[in-house]
Enzyme design. Structure first.
Site, PDB file in Angstrom:
ATOM      1  N   GLY A   1       0.826  -1.201   0.000  1.00 28.55           N
ATOM      2  CA  GLY A   1       0.000   0.000   0.000  1.00 28.55           C
ATOM      3  C   GLY A   1       0.864   1.257   0.000  1.00 28.55           C
ATOM      4  O   GLY A   1       0.556   2.239  -0.688  1.00 28.55           O
TER       5      GLY A   1
ATOM      6  N   ASN B   1      -7.284   5.157   9.113  1.00 30.75           N
ATOM      7  CA  ASN B   1      -6.826   3.909   9.708  1.00 30.75           C
ATOM      8  C   ASN B   1      -6.893   3.891  11.223  1.00 30.75           C
ATOM      9  O   ASN B   1      -6.927   2.834  11.827  1.00 30.75           O
ATOM     10  CB  ASN B   1      -5.392   3.594   9.256  1.00 30.75           C
ATOM     11  CG  ASN B   1      -4.482   4.786   9.350  1.00 30.75           C
ATOM     12  OD1 ASN B   1      -4.746   5.825   8.743  1.00 30.75           O
ATOM     13  ND2 ASN B   1      -3.408   4.674  10.103  1.00 30.75           N
TER      14      ASN B   1
ATOM     15  N   SER C   1      -4.156  -2.223  -0.428  1.00 30.33           N
ATOM     16  CA  SER C   1      -3.117  -3.099   0.108  1.00 30.33           C
ATOM     17  C   SER C   1      -3.738  -4.447   0.454  1.00 30.33           C
ATOM     18  O   SER C   1      -4.712  -4.506   1.215  1.00 30.33           O
ATOM     19  CB  SER C   1      -2.507  -2.453   1.356  1.00 30.33           C
ATOM     20  OG  SER C   1      -1.636  -3.350   1.982  1.00 30.33           O
TER      21      SER C   1
ATOM     22  N   THR D   1      10.240  -8.122 -12.071  1.00 32.36           N
ATOM     23  CA  THR D   1       9.516  -9.351 -12.398  1.00 32.36           C
ATOM     24  C   THR D   1       8.304  -9.488 -11.476  1.00 32.36           C
ATOM     25  O   THR D   1       8.424  -9.311 -10.261  1.00 32.36           O
ATOM     26  CB  THR D   1      10.463 -10.566 -12.236  1.00 32.36           C
ATOM     27  OG1 THR D   1      11.547 -10.378 -13.145  1.00 32.36           O
ATOM     28  CG2 THR D   1       9.747 -11.868 -12.535  1.00 32.36           C
TER      29      THR D   1
ATOM     30  N   CYS E   1       4.990   5.288  18.477  1.00 33.49           N
ATOM     31  CA  CYS E   1       5.912   5.220  19.612  1.00 33.49           C
ATOM     32  C   CYS E   1       7.329   5.285  19.067  1.00 33.49           C
ATOM     33  O   CYS E   1       7.769   4.388  18.366  1.00 33.49           O
ATOM     34  CB  CYS E   1       5.692   3.908  20.328  1.00 33.49           C
ATOM     35  SG  CYS E   1       6.559   3.790  21.875  1.00 33.49           S
TER      36      CYS E   1
HETATM   37  N1  PLP Z   1      -2.463   3.702   3.995  1.00 32.29           N
HETATM   38  C1  PLP Z   1      -3.228   3.378   5.050  1.00 32.29           C
HETATM   39  C2  PLP Z   1      -4.466   4.167   5.326  1.00 32.29           C
HETATM   40  C3  PLP Z   1      -2.879   2.309   5.875  1.00 32.29           C
HETATM   41  O1  PLP Z   1      -3.639   2.003   6.929  1.00 32.29           O
HETATM   42  C4  PLP Z   1      -1.688   1.583   5.584  1.00 32.29           C
HETATM   43  C5  PLP Z   1      -1.235   0.479   6.469  1.00 32.29           C
HETATM   44  O2  PLP Z   1      -1.503   0.440   7.646  1.00 32.29           O
HETATM   45  C6  PLP Z   1      -0.942   1.951   4.457  1.00 32.29           C
HETATM   46  C7  PLP Z   1      -1.350   3.018   3.686  1.00 32.29           C
HETATM   47  C8  PLP Z   1       0.307   1.213   4.079  1.00 32.29           C
HETATM   48  O3  PLP Z   1       0.020  -0.057   3.554  1.00 32.29           O
HETATM   49  P1  PLP Z   1       1.171  -1.179   3.505  1.00 32.29           P
HETATM   50  O4  PLP Z   1       1.289  -1.721   4.892  1.00 32.29           O
HETATM   51  O5  PLP Z   1       0.674  -2.225   2.554  1.00 32.29           O
HETATM   52  O6  PLP Z   1       2.397  -0.524   3.012  1.00 32.29           O
END
Ligand code: PLP
Length: 385
Positions: A71, A151, A199, A237, A324
């Site tokens: 992601g 998140n 992701s 790849t 943290c």
């Molecule tokens: N964006 C958001 C909102 C996420 O919650 C996260 C992962 O916690 C990411 C991006 C990053 O994804 P990845 O862990 O696959 O790099």
């Protein structure tokens, strides 16, 4: 007693059906998708099928889908790829103050190349005001990036409305939909988005796999040089097993959403109701317009980490919103942007449910928490937290 896993926003277990779909591509079907003999063509066919599956779920064309390494890579590619492609047009980026660091740190990095970023404020529920987006756009703006769902606190943003404003002003719009993927429907056409990031490990797919949707006609510069895989959007790849796993997981999540969502939502609401009986507790994020699996809270006068450790001793896996760093606990940038005072923002707890959680899991955490909070609070007061 096994683990009661309530941290599905962090990651999810690979679905056994996804593993099964992936397995042949680790062993018998090991061809390189760029090779023209049969084994290579099998790999390419598997990738093509996967691209079609993903496109069907998010209502795009298969050619608009690129498979990437996670992601974070998807966010990086969208933001840097667009910024560098549009550098001659302007140097202004707009995002929100509650984005994931994959977006925030990418925007900060672009400062070094002469870009300037506007970080939009949010209200007390972590919602971005679409009118703020419209007001922030200038003739220098080359990109707007706002997340679909947060998140930490689970708030769902008014993406379709922001997209409408960006489209009217002809500014490309990227959406980090990493937390929304597999949890709520995603229709890139209805949402008016130009780029969208997902992701796989957030929806029972493999870790280390991401998706970038780029609307036809939107040009970005690749951020990894080498071969011209993924229609020139990413060199390297292809991870065929990972790609097959990603598409299978997304398709399963879509097929099962209508059945899973009401059950998880009911469990989430039961959990929220019980946790809010704890004195000096509050829900964070939007009361209703939030991800079906997200129950996040703040408790006044406690350290979230202490709650986590106490829960862990009972075999319950949860999370705080805080980052943290080297022993010092900073309150989360999301809670700060929402205007929470430090007495509250230090005491954050995020419980994120998954499709396998049961009523018994919820009742176990809801029964344990009042005592934990009370104990941590009394300890905290004696050391002056
Ligand atoms: N964006 C958001 C909102 C996420 O919650 C996260 C992962 O916690 C990411 C991006 C990053 O994804 P990845 O862990 O696959 O790099």
């Amino acid at each position: 007693m096994g683990t009661i896993y309530l941290d599905h926003a962090a990651t999810t277990a690979l679905d056994p059906r996804v593993l099964e779909a992936m397995l042949p591509y680790f062993t018998a079907e090991y061809g390189n998708a760029s090779s023209i003999y049969t084994l290579g063509r099998h790999a390419m066919q598997a990738i093509d099928r996967s691209r079609e599956q993903v496109a069907e779920v998010i209502h795009s064309r298969p050619t608009e889908i690129a498979f990437v390494g996670c992601g974070s890579e998807s966010d990086n590619l969208a933001i840097k790829g667009m910024a560098f492609a549009a550098q001659k047009k302007g140097n202004h980026i707009i995002t929100s103050s509650i984005e994931h660091h994959a977006v925030l740190h990418t925007c900060e990095y672009l400062d070094r190349f002469g870009f300037k970023t506007t970080y939009l404020p949010v209200d007390e529920y972590a919602t971005v005001n679409p009118d703020d987006v419209g007001r922030a756009i200038t003739d220098q703006t080359v990109l707007v990036s706002v997340m679909y769902a947060n998140n930490e606190v689970g708030t769902i943003e008014p993406i379709a409305e922001i997209g409408r404003i960006c489209r009217a002003k002809k500014v490309p719009f990227h959406v980090d939909a990493v937390q929304a993927g597999g949890a709520i429907p995603i229709d890139v056409v209805a949402l008016n988005v130009d780029m969208l990031s997902l992701s796989a490990h957030k929806f029972y797919g493999p870790k280390g796999m991401g998706i970038l949707y780029t609307r036809q006609g939107i040009r970005i510069l690749p951020q990894m040089q080498g071969g011209s895989q993924e229609r020139g959007r990413r060199a390297g790849t292809e991870n065929v097993a990972g790609i097959v796993g990603t598409a299978t997981a997304l398709q399963l999540a879509q097929q099962e959403m209508a059945q899973v969502t009401p059950r998880i939502t009911a469990l989430r609401d039961r959990l929220i109701e019980r946790v809010l009986t704890i004195p000096r507790s509050r829900l964070t994020g939007h009361p209703t317009n939030r991800l079906p699996n997200n129950a996040s809270f703040c408790f006044e006068g406690v350290e979230g980490e202490s709650i986590l450790l106490s829960l862990d001793m009972l075999g319950i896996a949860a999370s705080t919103g805080s980052a943290c760093t080297s022993g010092s606990v900073d309150p989360s940038h999301v809670l700060i942007a929402m205007g929470l005072a430090p007495e509250w923002s230090h005491g954050s707890l995020r419980l994120t449910l998954g499709k396998d959680n049961t009523e018994a899991d919820i009742d176990a955490v809801a029964s344990a928490l009042p005592n934990i909070v009370e104990k941590v609070r009394s300890l905290g007061l004696s050391v002056g937290v």
